[in-house]
Scaffold this motif. Structure first.
Motif, mmCIF file in Angstrom:
data_model
loop_
_atom_site.group_PDB
_atom_site.id
_atom_site.type_symbol
_atom_site.label_atom_id
_atom_site.label_comp_id
_atom_site.label_asym_id
_atom_site.label_seq_id
_atom_site.Cartn_x
_atom_site.Cartn_y
_atom_site.Cartn_z
ATOM 1 N N ARG A 124 62.520 -25.099 10.245
ATOM 2 C CA ARG A 124 63.595 -25.499 11.163
ATOM 3 C C ARG A 124 64.609 -24.367 11.350
ATOM 4 O O ARG A 124 65.145 -24.185 12.440
ATOM 5 N N TYR A 125 64.858 -23.599 10.296
ATOM 6 C CA TYR A 125 65.798 -22.485 10.396
ATOM 7 C C TYR A 125 65.301 -21.436 11.387
ATOM 8 O O TYR A 125 66.048 -20.991 12.268
ATOM 9 N N VAL A 126 64.034 -21.051 11.244
ATOM 10 C CA VAL A 126 63.476 -20.030 12.143
ATOM 11 C C VAL A 126 63.407 -20.568 13.570
ATOM 12 O O VAL A 126 63.723 -19.854 14.532
ATOM 13 N N ALA A 127 63.006 -21.846 13.735
ATOM 14 C CA ALA A 127 62.868 -22.427 15.072
ATOM 15 C C ALA A 127 64.192 -22.484 15.817
ATOM 16 O O ALA A 127 64.231 -22.305 17.043
ATOM 17 N N ILE A 128 65.292 -22.707 15.106
ATOM 18 C CA ILE A 128 66.592 -22.865 15.758
ATOM 19 C C ILE A 128 67.417 -21.575 15.749
ATOM 20 O O ILE A 128 68.061 -21.226 16.733
ATOM 21 N N CYS A 129 67.379 -20.857 14.643
ATOM 22 C CA CYS A 129 68.232 -19.663 14.510
ATOM 23 C C CYS A 129 67.545 -18.380 14.990
ATOM 24 O O CYS A 129 68.232 -17.408 15.323
ATOM 25 N N ASP A 130 66.220 -18.355 15.025
ATOM 26 C CA ASP A 130 65.505 -17.155 15.469
ATOM 27 C C ASP A 130 64.248 -17.559 16.243
ATOM 28 O O ASP A 130 63.130 -17.207 15.861
ATOM 29 N N PRO A 131 64.402 -18.305 17.337
ATOM 30 C CA PRO A 131 63.239 -18.882 18.036
ATOM 31 C C PRO A 131 62.304 -17.847 18.649
ATOM 32 O O PRO A 131 61.101 -18.110 18.776
ATOM 33 N N LEU A 132 62.814 -16.689 19.008
ATOM 34 C CA LEU A 132 61.971 -15.672 19.653
ATOM 35 C C LEU A 132 60.926 -15.110 18.691
ATOM 36 O O LEU A 132 59.879 -14.617 19.132
ATOM 37 N N HIS A 133 61.183 -15.166 17.405
ATOM 38 C CA HIS A 133 60.247 -14.630 16.415
ATOM 39 C C HIS A 133 59.531 -15.737 15.634
ATOM 40 O O HIS A 133 58.934 -15.467 14.597
ATOM 41 N N TYR A 134 59.596 -16.976 16.154
ATOM 42 C CA TYR A 134 59.044 -18.121 15.424
ATOM 43 C C TYR A 134 57.556 -17.952 15.142
ATOM 44 O O TYR A 134 57.098 -18.113 14.006
ATOM 45 N N THR A 135 56.791 -17.623 16.170
ATOM 46 C CA THR A 135 55.327 -17.534 15.999
ATOM 47 C C THR A 135 54.912 -16.357 15.127
ATOM 48 O O THR A 135 53.875 -16.417 14.459
ATOM 49 N N THR A 136 55.699 -15.284 15.138
ATOM 50 C CA THR A 136 55.345 -14.121 14.311
ATOM 51 C C THR A 136 55.769 -14.312 12.858
ATOM 52 O O THR A 136 55.058 -13.923 11.934
ATOM 53 N N VAL A 137 56.940 -14.931 12.645
ATOM 54 C CA VAL A 137 57.415 -15.156 11.276
ATOM 55 C C VAL A 137 56.562 -16.214 10.572
ATOM 56 O O VAL A 137 56.141 -16.033 9.423
ATOM 57 N N LEU A 138 56.289 -17.320 11.275
ATOM 58 C CA LEU A 138 55.530 -18.413 10.676
ATOM 59 C C LEU A 138 54.116 -18.452 11.262
ATOM 60 O O LEU A 138 53.706 -19.416 11.906
ATOM 61 N N SER A 139 53.383 -17.396 11.020
ATOM 62 C CA SER A 139 51.977 -17.350 11.431
ATOM 63 C C SER A 139 51.144 -18.206 10.482
ATOM 64 O O SER A 139 51.624 -18.643 9.416
ATOM 65 N N HIS A 140 49.889 -18.448 10.847
ATOM 66 C CA HIS A 140 49.015 -19.251 9.982
ATOM 67 C C HIS A 140 48.797 -18.573 8.631
ATOM 68 O O HIS A 140 48.684 -19.255 7.598
ATOM 69 N N ALA A 141 48.755 -17.247 8.629
ATOM 70 C CA ALA A 141 48.607 -16.528 7.362
ATOM 71 C C ALA A 141 49.822 -16.745 6.471
ATOM 72 O O ALA A 141 49.695 -16.952 5.248
ATOM 73 N N THR A 142 51.008 -16.714 7.070
ATOM 74 C CA THR A 142 52.235 -16.935 6.298
ATOM 75 C C THR A 142 52.284 -18.354 5.752
ATOM 76 O O THR A 142 52.675 -18.580 4.596
ATOM 77 N N TYR A 225 75.381 -24.677 12.174
ATOM 78 C CA TYR A 225 76.306 -23.739 12.823
ATOM 79 C C TYR A 225 75.711 -23.225 14.132
ATOM 80 O O TYR A 225 76.374 -23.215 15.177
ATOM 81 N N THR A 226 74.426 -22.820 14.081
ATOM 82 C CA THR A 226 73.760 -22.323 15.283
ATOM 83 C C THR A 226 73.588 -23.421 16.310
ATOM 84 O O THR A 226 73.812 -23.221 17.507
ATOM 85 N N GLY A 227 73.184 -24.618 15.855
ATOM 86 C CA GLY A 227 72.942 -25.720 16.772
ATOM 87 C C GLY A 227 74.180 -26.137 17.537
ATOM 88 O O GLY A 227 74.125 -26.369 18.750
ATOM 89 N N PHE A 228 75.314 -26.206 16.845
ATOM 90 C CA PHE A 228 76.550 -26.644 17.504
ATOM 91 C C PHE A 228 77.154 -25.557 18.397
ATOM 92 O O PHE A 228 78.075 -25.844 19.165
ATOM 93 N N HIS A 229 76.642 -24.332 18.299
ATOM 94 C CA HIS A 229 77.152 -23.253 19.145
ATOM 95 C C HIS A 229 76.195 -22.906 20.287
ATOM 96 O O HIS A 229 76.384 -21.893 20.956
ATOM 97 N N LEU A 230 75.168 -23.748 20.489
ATOM 98 C CA LEU A 230 74.302 -23.547 21.648
ATOM 99 C C LEU A 230 75.077 -23.858 22.924
ATOM 100 O O LEU A 230 75.967 -24.730 22.925
ATOM 101 N N PRO A 231 74.741 -23.181 24.035
ATOM 102 C CA PRO A 231 75.578 -23.276 25.234
ATOM 103 C C PRO A 231 75.628 -24.641 25.896
ATOM 104 O O PRO A 231 76.648 -25.037 26.442
#
Length: 314
Positions: A124-142, A225-231
């Motif tokens: 959930r942290y990666v999906a919300i705080c760093d969504p652009l790198h979600y698929t690379t950070v949480l790959s199937h190998a990871t 913190y990130t969620g409540f500061h979304l536009p």
């Protein structure tokens, strides 16, 4: 059967008494146990089947959910059938080997579930705080590495616990006032110094479950913190809405355990059967409620369940 041994030799058979003080209520108490296990078994089995067979659900969040469902099945199957055997057939006898095996699976699975909840918080942290790198950070190998790390951690920290119990001489009463073999409940019946077991058990709790809870708390402080500061309000609701199920599962896992520990520490006048019932809530509630929570709050799982039901009617 002799329950006391005056010669000092160690016995290797224990008798689980169920819930002392409520023996006349065992039949009625068995009903929620049976219903909880039935719901846990069917619900978690269905979650596992749906996630494995549905390729669109082979995403990090659902793969971690599948791991959690497997752990829930192991935890409930390790404890509830034996409790039901005690309630229904007075079959409380269990060998030292069987008792140690139960200790291993209960504690290892509990630590494993805590690790999986931490992994889900990372998702959930990666999906919300760093969504652009979600698929690379949480790959199937990871995800595979995280799963292996969670299992290996639980195995490595609990095995010494098992050896500590296995080597203890038991020459006092072999009547255990419980529905399952719990580490300290068994160790207290040893006729030897158990300080090493006590301190090691405490260190395991602090370095695994407590540490996981703190890391989850930190991760959710960043998520909120990130969620409540979304536009936009829509983006905020969508982002934080995906955390709802996870937060409910976390609450069901940690809160009963915290309440049980507080009761054991400060509730000196609380009846023994209350302590045992609270301990059973810790192993009954999460496996039963987790699939219900995710089934109700996850649209993809709902759709798959409805699809299976409609196909059965044809």
């Amino acid at each position: 059967m002799t329950t006391h041994n005056s010669t000092g030799s160690s016995h290797s058979l224990f008798i689980l008494l169920g819930i002392p003080g409520l023996e006349d209520q065992h039949t009625w108490i068995s009903l929620p146990f049976f219903i909880s296990y039935l719901v846990a078994f069917l619900g978690n089995s269905l979650i596992i089947f749906i996630i494995i067979t549905e390729c669109s659900l082979h995403e990090p969040m659902y793969l971690f959910l599948c791991m959690l469902a497997v752990a829930d099945l192991i935890l409930s199957t390790t404890t509830v059938p034996k409790a039901l055997a005690i309630f229904w057939f007075y079959a409380g006898a269990i060998s030292l080997g069987g008792c140690v095996t139960q200790i291993f699976f209960i504690h290892a699975t509990f630590i494993e579930e805590s690790g999986i909840l931490l992994a889900m918080a990372l998702d959930r942290y990666v999906a919300i705080c760093d969504p652009l790198h979600y698929t690379t950070v949480l790959s199937h190998a990871t995800i595979t590495k995280i799963g292996l790390a969670v299992v290996l951690r639980s195995f490595c920290v609990i095995m010494p616990d098992v050896f500590l119990v296995k080597r203890l001489p038991f020459c006092h009463s072999n009547l255990l006032p419980h529905t399952y073999c719990e580490h300290m409940a068994v160790a207290k019946f040893a006729c030897a110094d158990i300080h090493v077991s006590v301190w090691y058990g405490l260190s395991v709790l602090l370095s695994t479950v407590v540490l996981d809870a703190l890391l989850i708390l930190v991760s959710y402080s960043f998520i909120l913190y990130t969620g409540f500061h979304l536009p936009s309000q829509g983006a905020r609701q969508k982002a934080l809405g995906t955390c709802g199920s996870h937060l409910r599962v976390i609450s069901m896992f940690y809160l009963p355990g915290i309440f049980t520990i507080i009761t054991q520490r400060f509730g000196h006048h609380v009846p023994l059967h209350t302590h045992i019932l609270l301990a059973n809530v810790c192993v009954l509630a999460p496996p039963m409620l987790n699939p219900i929570i995710y089934g109700i709050n996850t649209r993809q799982i709902q759709e798959r369940v409805l699809s299976l039901l409609s196909s059965q009617r044809k």
